[in-house]
Design a protein around this motif. Structure first.
Motif, PDB file in Angstrom:
ATOM      1  N   HIS A 145       2.423  -0.405   3.970  1.00 41.15           N
ATOM      2  CA  HIS A 145       2.099  -1.704   4.559  1.00 41.15           C
ATOM      3  C   HIS A 145       1.899  -2.748   3.467  1.00 41.15           C
ATOM      4  O   HIS A 145       1.739  -2.397   2.296  1.00 41.15           O
ATOM      5  CB  HIS A 145       0.890  -1.566   5.473  1.00 41.15           C
ATOM      6  N   CYS A 174      -2.646   1.568  10.016  1.00 41.79           N
ATOM      7  CA  CYS A 174      -2.621   3.026  10.209  1.00 41.79           C
ATOM      8  C   CYS A 174      -3.964   3.708   9.929  1.00 41.79           C
ATOM      9  O   CYS A 174      -4.069   4.938   9.996  1.00 41.79           O
ATOM     10  CB  CYS A 174      -1.534   3.648   9.330  1.00 41.79           C
ATOM     11  N   THR A 178       0.848  -1.202   0.000  1.00 43.96           N
ATOM     12  CA  THR A 178       0.000   0.000   0.000  1.00 43.96           C
ATOM     13  C   THR A 178       0.885   1.255   0.000  1.00 43.96           C
ATOM     14  O   THR A 178       2.063   1.177   0.402  1.00 43.96           O
ATOM     15  CB  THR A 178      -0.912   0.035   1.242  1.00 43.96           C
ATOM     16  N   CYS A 232      -6.797   0.822   6.200  1.00 44.79           N
ATOM     17  CA  CYS A 232      -5.607   0.020   6.512  1.00 44.79           C
ATOM     18  C   CYS A 232      -5.665  -0.414   7.985  1.00 44.79           C
ATOM     19  O   CYS A 232      -5.810   0.430   8.863  1.00 44.79           O
ATOM     20  CB  CYS A 232      -4.342   0.846   6.252  1.00 44.79           C
ATOM     21  N   CYS A 280       0.583   3.580   2.039  1.00 50.48           N
ATOM     22  CA  CYS A 280       0.857   3.972   3.437  1.00 50.48           C
ATOM     23  C   CYS A 280       2.013   3.166   4.039  1.00 50.48           C
ATOM     24  O   CYS A 280       2.329   3.309   5.209  1.00 50.48           O
ATOM     25  CB  CYS A 280      -0.404   3.841   4.288  1.00 50.48           C
TER      26      CYS A 280
END
Ligand SMILES: [Zn+2]
Ligand SMILES: [Zn+2]
Length: 221
Positions: free
Chosen positions: A21, A41, A17, A38, A19
């Protein structure tokens, strides 16, 4: 690397991802079909923010993936990849730490339960012993009273016995003195067959009267 949702070791294809992850295909599908947030987060995800990755790419991919990319972009991409990897290592370490802490906590809870149970058992046993002690104390108190009463009775009986002994000794000495005063003169003055003359008298007279009678008889003879 491990999936950031189910934490199983990733092999083959996975989904990363923006972000930072990474998830297995199954968990990536679940995220998109549910609230699309997610799990690590809480960033809202969509298909455009998720990218399929090959965890174990073949040589063909390694040889061709970065071909034509300038070294600056290559270094920038490599830097991001390394940072992603470091972030994943930290996440994995945190996950393991949490797992260990959870296990320790569970063990502590089990131990605490056992300890509480033991403590309750000890407390119950202590209460039983305390009750028993109280009963024994009461018993000792009652026995002490009985003992005191018996001692008093024994002392009273002893006093009575001493009194009876004294009375017996007095009577005995009186009897002995009467016997001596009655029999001795008869033995001195009438040895042989004569004492039976006065055998009836000894019981009837005192010693002194008995002697006077004897002198009177002697004078007449
Ligand atoms: Zn997973
Ligand atoms: Zn995330």
């Amino acid at each position: 690397m491990r999936c950031n949702a189910c934490w199983r070791e990733l092999e083959g294809r996975a989904v990363s991802t923006t972000c930072g992850h990474i998830y297995c295909n199954e968990d990536a599908s679940k995220i998109l079909s549910s609230d699309a947030a997610c799990p690590i987060c809480d960033q809202v995800l969509s298909k455009s923010l998720m990218r399929p990755v090959d965890i174990n790419p073949g040589n063909e991919w390694i040889n061709m993936a970065m071909v034509g990319v300038s070294p600056q972009i290559l270094m920038k991409s490599a830097y991001r990849s390394v940072m992603f990897y470091i972030g994943q290592q930290e996440l994995e370490m945190n996950y393991k730490m949490k797992k260990i802490v959870g296990q320790c906590k569970q063990k502590c809870e089990v131990m605490q339960e056992k300890f509480t149970e033991k403590l309750e058992q000890i407390h119950t046993a202590y209460q039983k012993m305390a009750k028993r002690c109280q009963m024994m104390e009461r018993e000792i108190e009652s026995l002490s009273k009985d003992k005191q009463e018996l001692q008093e009775k024994y002392a009273e009986k002893s006093r009575q016995k001493r009194k009876l002994d004294e009375m017996y000794d007095q009577l005995r000495s009186e009897y002995e003195s009467v016997k001596r005063s009655a029999i001795q003169p008869a033995n001195n003055f009438f040895p042989g067959a004569e004492p039976e003359l006065f055998s009836g008298m000894t019981n009837m007279m005192g010693g002194r009267e008995y002697l006077c009678r004897l002198h009177f008889i002697q004078k007449q003879i």
